[in-house]
Structure formats: structure tokens, C-alpha cells
Design a protein around this motif. Structure first.
Motif, short mmCIF file in Angstrom:
data_model
loop_
_atom_site.label_atom_id
_atom_site.label_comp_id
_atom_site.label_asym_id
_atom_site.label_seq_id
_atom_site.Cartn_x
_atom_site.Cartn_y
_atom_site.Cartn_z
N HIS A 64 32.31 38.04 31.10
CA HIS A 64 33.45 38.31 31.97
C HIS A 64 33.03 37.88 33.37
O HIS A 64 32.05 38.40 33.92
CB HIS A 64 33.79 39.79 31.94
N ILE A 65 33.74 36.93 33.95
CA ILE A 65 33.30 36.27 35.18
C ILE A 65 34.30 36.59 36.30
O ILE A 65 35.49 36.32 36.19
CB ILE A 65 33.18 34.76 34.95
N ALA B 33 39.10 31.50 46.75
CA ALA B 33 38.58 30.81 47.92
C ALA B 33 39.67 30.64 48.98
O ALA B 33 40.87 30.71 48.66
CB ALA B 33 38.02 29.46 47.53
N PRO B 34 39.28 30.40 50.24
CA PRO B 34 40.28 30.20 51.28
C PRO B 34 41.27 29.07 50.97
O PRO B 34 42.42 29.11 51.43
CB PRO B 34 39.42 29.87 52.51
N ASN B 35 40.86 28.08 50.19
CA ASN B 35 41.77 26.98 49.85
C ASN B 35 42.62 27.28 48.62
O ASN B 35 43.37 26.43 48.15
CB ASN B 35 41.00 25.68 49.64
N GLY B 36 42.51 28.51 48.09
CA GLY B 36 43.32 28.91 46.95
C GLY B 36 42.67 28.71 45.60
O GLY B 36 43.25 29.08 44.57
N ALA B 37 41.47 28.13 45.56
CA ALA B 37 40.80 27.86 44.28
C ALA B 37 40.32 29.16 43.65
O ALA B 37 39.68 29.99 44.31
CB ALA B 37 39.63 26.91 44.49
N THR B 38 40.63 29.34 42.38
CA THR B 38 40.18 30.51 41.65
C THR B 38 38.71 30.36 41.26
O THR B 38 38.13 29.27 41.35
CB THR B 38 41.00 30.71 40.38
N ILE B 39 38.10 31.45 40.80
CA ILE B 39 36.71 31.38 40.38
C ILE B 39 36.57 30.45 39.17
O ILE B 39 35.57 29.72 39.04
CB ILE B 39 36.15 32.79 40.08
N LYS B 40 37.56 30.41 38.30
CA LYS B 40 37.52 29.51 37.14
C LYS B 40 37.60 28.06 37.60
O LYS B 40 36.86 27.19 37.11
CB LYS B 40 38.64 29.82 36.17
N GLN B 41 38.50 27.76 38.54
CA GLN B 41 38.65 26.39 39.02
C GLN B 41 37.34 25.88 39.63
O GLN B 41 36.95 24.74 39.41
CB GLN B 41 39.76 26.32 40.07
N PHE C 226 37.74 34.78 32.80
CA PHE C 226 37.66 34.72 34.26
C PHE C 226 38.68 35.68 34.88
O PHE C 226 39.81 35.79 34.42
CB PHE C 226 37.92 33.30 34.75
N TYR C 227 38.23 36.34 35.96
CA TYR C 227 39.07 37.32 36.64
C TYR C 227 39.01 37.07 38.15
O TYR C 227 37.92 36.96 38.72
CB TYR C 227 38.59 38.74 36.36
N ASP C 228 40.17 37.02 38.79
CA ASP C 228 40.22 36.88 40.25
C ASP C 228 40.30 38.27 40.88
O ASP C 228 41.22 39.04 40.61
CB ASP C 228 41.44 36.05 40.66
N LEU C 229 39.32 38.57 41.72
CA LEU C 229 39.27 39.85 42.41
C LEU C 229 39.98 39.75 43.76
O LEU C 229 39.90 38.72 44.44
CB LEU C 229 37.82 40.28 42.65
N GLU C 230 40.62 40.82 44.15
CA GLU C 230 41.12 40.95 45.51
C GLU C 230 39.99 41.44 46.40
O GLU C 230 39.12 42.22 45.97
CB GLU C 230 42.28 41.95 45.57
#
Length: 300
Positions: free
Chosen positions: A97-98, A103-111, A135-139
Motif C-alpha cells: 500500500h503506497i 505534488a504541487p503540479n497535481g501529479a499523484t504518487i502513482k503518476q 496507491f493512495y493520495d494523502l491530504e
């Protein structure tokens, strides 16, 4: 990673910043870039995927199948360059689980992990990994609960943005605060929040104060801090143990020996992190920790 229920063990697999620097002058503290493993209760946590992740991966091959939660502070090269060489991720039956913030440019951790493994940067794509990768995007500021393990994050002062983490379990806590630059006139409230009363604070002390304020090669605005600032944070946050981390690639073993002497004198219980050093937060005691390496945990 074994899974007994009563444990809070932290192992350093990569302690160097910026770029790997293997060689005779760095053999005792290590030359791999950031990677830390935590065994907390029955959860396996991994923080950052520098070249130390490759070494951790080799150590896990005898313990498969593996399920682990991987947290990234940010995706500068030194924190992700070991991920494409993490052997367990290529083996079916393993599960990872990642997590990471957007990122500031909108890229997710998976991207960002995907882009790292695209031509012309890498010969094979992310999709060749046969483990189950989720993959999980954290706030920023989100509090994550993995059953009885709590993981908090907070924004750090670093170019391109980064977050630090705090892991809490059964009254014990560890703060992982790397790639952050202190402010000239105040302590960072986010750092103090993560470090408050922590049993262990792992802090980015890439430079000394002398290097940071050098008149010929200033490191101001480079996004990193000093061991002297680490001591200020540790005192203000009332942490039990302080680990100096993210060593400059130019700092050889002898230099880090000197830092260890200075920081341990300034803050009892402080030490300079070494590769394969293990801290056992479940052990009782408050004696001074000497930097060690190997498979045995240093008892606190």
C-alpha cells in the motif's frame, strides 16, 4: 518483517541524503539514500524508497509473502531511486500500500512512480511489477488509522514540498522529519507537532551551522537543516531520543563521528543514524544510545 503483536522497532536502511556515496570513507555510517522500516504492532511500515529500499528488499526475500505500507515524504530522486530495484515488488503474492501527497503540479504518487520508470529513464515500466500495488493520495495534515496504528503527516519547509510523518501506537511514537529547512527566527510549528513528546525523532541534519551559514558556499534555501537546529527542536518538543539523519554525501565517517560526539554532548540520547541500526521502542531504559549496526536492536 516478522509480525509479533507487541513491537515497535525502527531500522535504518538508508541514512544518506542527495545521492548515494558508497566507498571506504562511508562504510561505517553507510552510503544509501533514505529508507526506514518500522515494525509496529502487526503492521509493517516503510518510509521513503531511496537506495536503502533495495537493501531492505533483499532482506525481505526470506520472509514472503509480504504486506507493507509505504509512505513517501516526497519524490526527489534520493527518496524514490530504490523503488525500481525493490525486488519484492516484482514477486506475485506480495502486497504494498503506497501513500504520498499530491505534488504541487497535481501529479499523484502513482503518476510519479510511473513516470520514474518510463523511457528514457528506465528500461521497464511500473506495470512489470507483479506484486499487488495499491496507491493512495494523502491530504496534507490527514490522520490515517491502520487499525491501532496512527500515522499523521504535516507539511515541511522544502523546495517542491515534502511532508513529515508521526507514527503512534500504544502510547509510543516516532517522528520522521526529513528534508526540511528550519526558519531563521522561529521553530516550525509543524515539526514541533510531529515531534511532540516523541520517543524518537528522526531529523534532517544534512549540514552543520557553519556549513549552512558559510560565506563562500551558503546552504540557505537548499531545503535542509543542521544538527544544532535538531537539538533545539528536540528540547522544545521534549523528545526522548534524537536521530541525526540525511547525512551530506561529503560527510565521511570521521566527520560523522565528530558530529556524534557534539550532538550527544548537547542532547543526551542523541546519535547519528547508521545503516542497519535498529531502535526498539518497546525496550525499557533511558541510557545513552551509541550508534550500532547489525540485526540486533539498540535497547532504549
Amino acid at each position: 518483517m516478522s509480525k509479533p503483536n507487541q513491537q515497535f522497532k525502527i531500522t535504518f536502511w538508508g541514512v544518506r541524503g542527495s545521492i548515494p556515496c558508497p566507498g571506504a570513507e562511508t562504510v561505517r555510517y553507510g552510503g544509501n539514500t533514505p529508507c526506514i522500516a518500522m515494525e509496529v504492532g502487526d503492521k509493517n511500515l516503510i518510509f521513503d524508497g531511496g537506495t536503502g529500499l533495495r537493501v531492505l528488499g533483499q532482506s525481505l526475500l526470506s520472509r514472503m509473502p509480504i504486506e507493507a505500507h509505504m509512505f513517501f515524504t516526497h519524490t526527489h530522486w534520493d527518496h524514490i531511486q530504490g523503488f525500481p530495484f525493490f525486488t519484492p515488488a516484482f514477486i506475485p503474492g506480495n502486497q504494498f500500500h503506497i501513500y504520498g501527497t499530491v505534488a504541487p503540479n497535481g501529479a499523484t504518487i502513482k503518476q510519479r512512480h510511473n513516470d520514474q520508470m518510463l523511457h528514457p529513464n528506465f528500461p521497464v515500466p511500473l506495470q512489470i511489477m507483479q506484486a499487488n500495488l495499491q496507491f493512495y493520495d494523502l491530504e496534507v495534515g490527514e490522520v490515517l488509522h491502520l487499525e491501532d496504528v496512527t500515522i499523521e503527516n504535516a507539511k515541511l519547509n522544502h523546495p517542491g514540498e515534502a511532508v513529515g510523518y508521526r507514527v503512534s501506537w500504544q502510547g509510543l511514537s516516532a517522528a520522521y522529519v526529513t528534508d526540511t529547512e528550519h526558519f531563521p527566527d522561529r521553530l516550525d510549528e509543524n515539526v514541533l507537532h510531529l515531534a511532540h513528546n516523541a520517543d524518537l525523532l528522526i531529523y534532517d541534519a544534512t549540514y552543520t551551522d557553519e556549513e549552512y551559514h558559510s560565506k563562500t558556499s551558503s546552504k540557505v534555501s537548499w531545503g535542509h537543516s543542521t544538527w544544532q537546529e535538531a537539538v533545539k527542536v528536540a528540547k522544545a518538543a521534549n523528545v526522548k531520543q534524537l536521530a541525526i539523519f540525511h547525512h551530506d554525501p561529503l560527510h565521511n565517517d570521521e566527520f560523522l563521528d565528530q558530529v556524534h560526539e557534539q550532538v550527544s554532548a548537547a542532547y543526551p540520547g542523541a546519535f547519528v543514524a547508521k545503516e542497519k541500526q535498529c531502535i526498539d521502542l518497546m525496550a525499557v531504559g533511558h541510557h545513552k544510545i551509541e550508534p550500532q549496526s547489525g540485526s540486533n536492536c539498540v535497547k532504549m
